[in-house]
Write a protein that holds these residues in place. Structure first.
Motif: not given
Length: 475
Positions: A248-252, A302-306, A311-320, A345-351
């Motif tokens: 879970d990545r969404a902030p409080a 893939d566009a949603c990952r952008s 929204l959540y920053g790099p280095g995460h795997t976010v459930p979409l 699993p939307a990966v937000t790695d910089p690359a």
């Protein structure tokens, strides 16, 4: 307990679906057993979401149609709606939990047609937001609301399409437990056809009602059979590994929301109007040129990952999450809620991994897309994920040629938007394909600042613009 189905063909109640079927059959077998209908895996998910909501609020699916004022005859509309509800079991169903088992209880046909009087300072959008916010979780799953709008009212929902004169807005609203994307256009079509019969539209014959009830029950049982078979050891192991890194990545929720009427400028945000209070959600939309074949679904993911990266920053795997599926083979095309929610699993790695890698993984996902959502969540947690099962983003895709169109006595209503309604999740993206590509995003303003959300929307728009330009344009 291991979430699998047996390989030898025998019944195995260790799967979530197998456990559910065993409990359901225990409730409905034997003399004096109550008349209850089973629910699909998709309906179980919405039942769980409702149970976890502090207010018991269900997920609502509203459609809004603007007509010239005086078009809609409430008595005639009520007769048409009663015919529709009398025929389709899911529109008479009331969700219940009996001995820990989610089911539908059949009730008498009922569909309220409520005329909503705007309060001082309210336009049609504000009035409809108010009544939807007061939706009682107990009661019929289909409800109709009619309100008036004027040229002086706010235009956030794009009414006044009929020459700029006074309009009225009809809201056709369903509990998501009773519908999926394949249901909406048919409901609107059948409502319009029954309206055309006039205020004395006859109810369906008892034989029609009995046949539809049997077809609905058979379709749900076929769906559950398909879901039980889908919960194979290999499929569950696949989803466990695929979602192992999801968290879970969404902030409080934060305090100090922006003042009403002052969202940042940028990507056509919709400002709050018609009320002095801050709307709970923000929104932005844009229209891009369409392409001959539309944008492939993996490119949309893939566009949603952008957007997710912003929204959540790099280095995460976010459930979409996104809906996928259909009616099971051999089932009648009944109204209901059958589309599963598949997790990406939307990966937000910089690359970024790129569209080709996303497409390859997506095709693998689709081979196991029938595994019900609750079984996927359990498989991920058993594989070591700390994911709660909450989705941090949603994606829905529609075909513009199949959008619902409501015609009442020869007058076609224009589908319009009512912004500012609560969204289930931090953000949701909707894409409508056609001669144009219509992109829309809404977000929870208690979770995401408007400026951050708009930056995410801009990133999503630019990613889709680049992909659309790479496809042949429509002439």
């Amino acid at each position: 307990m291991n979430t699998t189905v047996a390989d030898d063909g025998e019944d195995d109640v260790s799967s979530i679906t197998g456990q559910y079927l065993a409990r359901y059959r225990g409730l409905t077998t034997g003399a004096g057993a109550p008349a209850l209908l089973p629910v699909t895996g998709a309906q179980r998910r919405f039942a769980l979401v409702r149970a976890l909501d502090p207010t018991g609020r269900p997920d609502l699916v509203p459609m809004f149609f603007a007509f010239p004022r005086g078009t809609v005859d409430p008595s005639r509309l009520a007769a048409a709606a009663r015919r529709l509800v009398s025929l389709h079991p899911v529109l008479r169903g009331r969700p219940a939990v009996v001995r820990g088992t989610p089911v539908l209880r059949m009730a008498e046909p009922e569909v309220p047609v409520v005329r909503v009087r705007p309060r001082p300072g309210e336009d049609a959008g504000a009035a409809l937001r108010r009544v939807l916010g007061a939706w009682s979780p107990d009661g019929p799953p289909l409800r109709l609301f009619l309100t008036e709008d004027t040229p002086e009212g706010g235009r956030e929902h794009a009414v006044l399409p009929h020459g700029g004169g006074p309009s009225e807005v009809l809201a056709v609203v369903l509990d998501h437990l009773a519908c999926d994307g394949r249901t909406l256009a048919r409901i609107v079509e059948e409502l319009g056809a029954a309206y055309a019969e006039g205020p004395r539209a006859r109810p369906p014959a008892p034989g029609e009602v009995a046949a539809e009830l049997a077809a609905y029950s058979d379709a749900v049982l076929l769906q559950l059979d398909a879901e039980e078979r889908a919960e194979s050891p290999g499929a569950l192991a696949y989803w466990g590994e695929r979602l192992r890194a999801v968290r879970d990545r969404a902030p409080a929720a934060r305090h100090g929301l922006p003042r009403a009427g002052t969202p940042p400028t940028g990507s056509t945000p919709v400002p709050p109007t018609g009320s002095a209070s801050v709307l709970p959600t923000g929104s932005a939309s844009v229209v891009l040129p369409g392409s001959a074949a539309g944008i492939p679904f993996p490119d949309l993911l893939d566009a949603c990952r952008s957007a997710v990266r912003v929204l959540y920053g790099p280095g995460h795997t976010v459930p979409l999450g996104y809906p996928w599926g259909g009616r099971p083979p051999g089932a009648e095309d009944v109204l209901g809620c059958f589309l599963n929610t598949v997790v990406f699993p939307a990966v937000t790695d910089p690359a970024p991994t790129g569209s080709e890698a996303t497409a390859d993984a997506w095709w693998e996902d689709l081979d196991r897309a029938d595994v019900p959502f609750d079984a996927v969540v359990r498989a991920a947690r058993e594989a070591g994920s700390g994911w709660s099962g909450r989705l941090d983003g949603l994606l829905t895709v529609d075909d513009g040629a199949q959008r619902p169109s409501l015609r009442l006595a020869g007058v076609e209503g224009r589908e319009v938007q009512v912004d500012g309604r609560p969204v289930r999740g931090p953000f949701a993206v909707s894409v409508t394909h056609g001669r144009e590509l219509r992109l829309r995003m809404v977000w929870d303003r208690a979770v995401t600042a408007d400026r951050t959300a708009l930056d995410g929307f801009d990133a999503l728009t630019e990613a889709l613009r680049a992909k659309a330009q790479a496809s042949p344009a429509l002439g």
